[in-house]
Structures are given as C-alpha cells and as structure tokens.
Write a protein that holds these residues in place. Sequence first.
Motif, PDB file in Angstrom:
ATOM      1  N   ARG A   1      -8.257   5.400  -3.513  1.00  0.00           N
ATOM      2  CA  ARG A   1      -7.140   6.190  -4.034  1.00  0.00           C
ATOM      3  C   ARG A   1      -7.442   6.882  -5.361  1.00  0.00           C
ATOM      4  NH1 ARG A   1      -5.355   2.615  -0.617  1.00  0.00           N
ATOM      5  NH2 ARG A   1      -3.347   2.914   0.462  1.00  0.00           N
TER       6      ARG A   1
ATOM      7  N   ASP B   1       0.971   4.353  -2.911  1.00  0.00           N
ATOM      8  CA  ASP B   1       0.956   5.792  -2.636  1.00  0.00           C
ATOM      9  C   ASP B   1       2.139   6.499  -3.311  1.00  0.00           C
ATOM     10  OD1 ASP B   1      -1.330   5.471  -1.122  1.00  0.00           O
ATOM     11  OD2 ASP B   1      -0.245   5.248   0.766  1.00  0.00           O
TER      12      ASP B   1
ATOM     13  N   GLN C   1       1.500   6.692  -7.066  1.00  0.00           N
ATOM     14  CA  GLN C   1       0.502   7.692  -7.431  1.00  0.00           C
ATOM     15  C   GLN C   1       1.135   9.068  -7.591  1.00  0.00           C
ATOM     16  OE1 GLN C   1      -3.229   6.682  -4.838  1.00  0.00           O
ATOM     17  NE2 GLN C   1      -3.847   7.867  -6.629  1.00  0.00           N
ATOM     18  N   GLU C   2       2.183   9.323  -6.826  1.00  0.00           N
ATOM     19  CA  GLU C   2       2.854  10.620  -6.901  1.00  0.00           C
ATOM     20  C   GLU C   2       3.515  10.842  -8.257  1.00  0.00           C
ATOM     21  OE1 GLU C   2       5.547  11.004  -3.657  1.00  0.00           O
ATOM     22  OE2 GLU C   2       4.010  10.755  -2.118  1.00  0.00           O
TER      23      GLU C   2
ATOM     24  N   LEU D   1       0.826  -1.211   0.000  1.00  0.00           N
ATOM     25  CA  LEU D   1       0.000   0.000   0.000  1.00  0.00           C
ATOM     26  C   LEU D   1       0.860   1.260   0.000  1.00  0.00           C
ATOM     27  CD1 LEU D   1      -2.850  -1.017   2.478  1.00  0.00           C
ATOM     28  CD2 LEU D   1      -2.873  -1.053  -0.023  1.00  0.00           C
ATOM     29  N   GLU D   2       1.980   1.213   0.714  1.00  0.00           N
ATOM     30  CA  GLU D   2       2.913   2.346   0.692  1.00  0.00           C
ATOM     31  C   GLU D   2       3.455   2.559  -0.716  1.00  0.00           C
ATOM     32  OE1 GLU D   2       5.852   1.255   3.530  1.00  0.00           O
ATOM     33  OE2 GLU D   2       4.683   1.921   5.278  1.00  0.00           O
TER      34      GLU D   2
END
Length: 294
Positions: free
Chosen positions: A236, A204, A207-208, A200-201
């Motif tokens: 998300r 994230d 996504q950046e 999950l990290e």
Amino acid sequence: MIDLHIHTTCSDGTYTPEEVVELCKEKNIEVMAITDHDTVEGLKEGRKKAEELGITFINGIEFSTDYYGKEVHILGYFLNIEDEAFLKEIKLLGEEREKRTELMLEKLKRYGINITMEDVLEEVKGNLISRTHIAGAMYKKGYIRSRKEAFINYIGSGKGAYIPKENLSPARAVKLIKDNGGLAFVAHPKLISLGEKRTLELLDILQEVGLDGLEIYYPSFSSIDIAYYSRIAKERGLIASGGSDFHGGNRIEISIGVSNVKNDIYEAMLERLESQKNEKVRRNNEKVNKIFKK
C-alpha cells in the motif's frame, strides 16, 4: 534504538513525562515519542527534559477511536502543538471522555459495582480520564482482583459496561493529524478485532484521508506478524513505526525499548515528512499559478 509509543501520567501511564525521558536515557534510546491518549499535555515537559539529556524527541499522540463498535488506535507524530484548531479538538475530546466515564459508571452499577467520579479522579494524575483510571478505582474498592479483570469482564471493547467513542472515527483522527501537518499511523493493527478483511478495508479507507503507515514493531508481535504487516504496508505504499506501548506500573510486563526498533524507521518517517511538506508546497504553488492565470 528508538521507541515511538510511550505513555505518561498525562493519560494512563504511571511515570511523568520527565521520568519516561530519563528511563529512555537509561535504556540508550536515541529517538523517542510520548504518545498519550487524546492529549498533548506532557509534550513540552518531555521535550525540555529530552533536550537536556541529548535525546531526539517527537511530539506524539494516540487517538482512541471507534469503528463498527471496535477500538482502533491512531498514532500521530511530528505534531504542531501550537495549532489552536488542533488543541480545540483535543479539548473537546477530553470533555467527551468525562461524559463517557459517567455513562460507564452508570452501567457498572448494574453489576453491583458502585464507584463515583470522585473515586475515579483519585486515580488520575494528569488532566485526562481513561478506562485505566476506572479500573484502578474498581481495584481499590475491591470489586476486582486485578485491573486487567476490569477490561476482560466489564469495560473492555464490547463488554457490558463499555461505551464506544462514537464521536471520533479513525478517519477523523487521521484527518486531524494530517491537517496539523503530522504523520498518521494505525497502532498495533493485529490487536484490532475487526477481522482481517474489514481491517484491510479500513486501511484502504484511511489511506484516502492521508494514512502514512502501520505500527509494525510491537511487543506482542511475532516475527511472522512483523513480516505480514510489513508486506501489507509495502503493498500500500505505507511505512512502519514501532514502540513499546510503555505504561509503567499499569503494564509491568512491558519495558521501554522492548520492541527493539531501529533508527532506519525514524529516517523513513523523516523522509515521509519531507515529502509531505514538498507536496504541500507544490499544491500551494499550483493554486497561486491558477489565480494569476485568471
């Protein structure tokens, strides 16, 4: 139905680009993507055959990346295969694969497995070497009883003869796809052996740099898995993709269309692509306006 995850002889599949398109026609697949590992070699041939047979064809790729010593695969769709900068990066990846193969062959010698680059190249049908070809050479030489055994005991992620792809991170793969103008997805997220928290990290982080979605529909995913990753994606703002991960004779248990992916997945991808193009135009206009204001 659609199938957005198909491999050919240009990487580690056993059917040519034209043959997988013909199989899609037999299976009544309306939208398809060839997603060979780290190469776009077969896309022109596949598209030509798809146009002949009335199938919507998406230019795709599957980047094999390394994250904390674990494999993470990144799918790219709607690629511009005339992009010289992108093609240059692809060529470098092919060269890195050859070096990586040589290092793995050296490591295999420690286990009494003596196969040469020439042995491996006999398994290669296209221009790209993969671990599947190493496994094929090992099987042909009688060192293993099945190709799967090569990955389980020797060349799978974290095994004794495995060499990570340190040159390509998931973030770099996503950026390559986004700079090309395509859509980027994390392939079969359940198969990433990082553990839930670190996976999950990673999402994230990706996504950046522009991650668009997750491959939610996959042959080995249960309805519970699909519901879980659908929730993760929705939280998300990510969208779904899906496909069979067809490899032909290298994965005889998987057939084209097996994931039963519906056309609304494709429609959502088109909407995302259009939104991305509009956002690019908006940003370019802002830059122009700032220049004229100065």
